[in-house]
Design a protein around this motif. Structure first.
Motif, PDB file in Angstrom:
ATOM      1  N   GLY A  44       5.797  55.692  18.697  1.00 51.19           N
ATOM      2  CA  GLY A  44       4.574  55.264  19.356  1.00 51.19           C
ATOM      3  C   GLY A  44       3.786  54.283  18.514  1.00 51.19           C
ATOM      4  N   LEU A  45       3.678  54.553  17.223  1.00 49.95           N
ATOM      5  CA  LEU A  45       2.976  53.634  16.331  1.00 49.95           C
ATOM      6  C   LEU A  45       3.636  52.250  16.330  1.00 49.95           C
ATOM      7  N   GLU A  46       4.953  52.216  16.300  1.00 53.30           N
ATOM      8  CA  GLU A  46       5.661  50.931  16.303  1.00 53.30           C
ATOM      9  C   GLU A  46       5.372  50.146  17.577  1.00 53.30           C
ATOM     10  N   THR A  47       5.388  50.841  18.712  1.00 52.95           N
ATOM     11  CA  THR A  47       5.156  50.125  19.977  1.00 52.95           C
ATOM     12  C   THR A  47       3.700  49.693  20.107  1.00 52.95           C
ATOM     13  N   TRP A  48       2.760  50.524  19.665  1.00 59.10           N
ATOM     14  CA  TRP A  48       1.361  50.125  19.730  1.00 59.10           C
ATOM     15  C   TRP A  48       1.091  48.930  18.817  1.00 59.10           C
ATOM     16  N   ARG A  49       1.711  48.916  17.639  1.00 56.12           N
ATOM     17  CA  ARG A  49       1.540  47.746  16.751  1.00 56.12           C
ATOM     18  C   ARG A  49       2.130  46.498  17.382  1.00 56.12           C
ATOM     19  N   GLY A  50       3.247  46.670  18.084  1.00 51.31           N
ATOM     20  CA  GLY A  50       3.838  45.525  18.778  1.00 51.31           C
ATOM     21  C   GLY A  50       2.934  44.982  19.870  1.00 51.31           C
ATOM     22  N   VAL A  51       2.307  45.869  20.626  1.00 49.96           N
ATOM     23  CA  VAL A  51       1.367  45.436  21.663  1.00 49.96           C
ATOM     24  C   VAL A  51       0.177  44.722  21.038  1.00 49.96           C
ATOM     25  N   LEU A  52      -0.303  45.245  19.918  1.00 49.19           N
ATOM     26  CA  LEU A  52      -1.427  44.606  19.230  1.00 49.19           C
ATOM     27  C   LEU A  52      -1.064  43.192  18.790  1.00 49.19           C
TER      28      LEU A  52
END
Length: 202
Positions: free
Chosen positions: A150-158
């Motif tokens: 989840g952290l990886e995907t949220w950072r990608g969205v950011l």
């Protein structure tokens, strides 16, 4: 008529998927993943299931009989996801994927004039804090691997919001829309950063 009603409902509740399917009636919206909306979705799907069961397959054509089973399986699988698997209260990635896919669909596919798509992105960005709050409210405990991914995907969205969206609309010359895009991007990025910090530290 039943299938038309069912698809219209799905496209309204899942505007990101609607856009990917070429239905652009709800392109200014993000999904509502609040607990109350999810519970309402489950009730609506149950109602569609009851309506479908009232349609006697023996009176349908051979193709429609197959479709009857396909639609029934679609309803059952969606209800199983909401009520049994419950990814919405276990997996932060569910929320980041909605935001990323929804924004990317408007930025990458030139199905409408650039200014129109940019205005829809602005509308979606305004709704990002609401979706982030739904993730905070719904997810209280989850497996560590879900947090990591989840952290990886949220950072990608950011990164997408901060770096790629401005480039996607770089040729736009409407200063009002560009200003709105910058303001709402900052607001959405702030909400996401707060949630990333929450996932990392809480």
């Amino acid at each position: 008529h039943f299938v038309d009603d069912y698809l219209a409902y799905l496209y309204e509740v899942h505007p990101t998927q609607a856009s990917l399917d070429g239905v652009h009636l709800h392109d200014d919206l993000l999904e509502d993943l609040s607990r109350s909306a999810i519970e309402a979705d489950a009730r609506a799907l149950s109602g569609f299931g009851r309506r479908l069961n009232q349609i006697d397959p023996s009176g349908l054509s051979p193709v429609e009989q197959v479709d009857h089973r396909i639609v029934g399986a679609s309803i059952e699988s969606r209800m199983y996801e909401l009520e049994v698997i419950r990814s919405w209260d276990r997996n932060p990635q569910v929320y980041s994927e909605v935001i990323g896919t929804s924004l990317a669909g408007q930025a990458l596919f030139a199905y409408a004039p650039e200014a129109e798509r940019a205005r829809r992105v602005v509308s979606k960005l305004r709704q990002v804090p609401r979706l982030v709050q739904a993730a905070r409210d719904n997810i209280k405990e989850c497996p560590g691997i879900y947090v990591k991914v989840g952290l990886e995907t949220w950072r990608g969205v950011l990164r997408f919001i901060e770096s790629d969206l401005p480039r996607a609309f770089a040729s736009l010359d409407d200063l009002h829309i560009l200003g709105d895009l910058a303001d709402t991007s900052t607001e959405a990025a702030g909400a996401i950063k707060g949630y990333i910090d929450y996932l990392e530290n809480d």
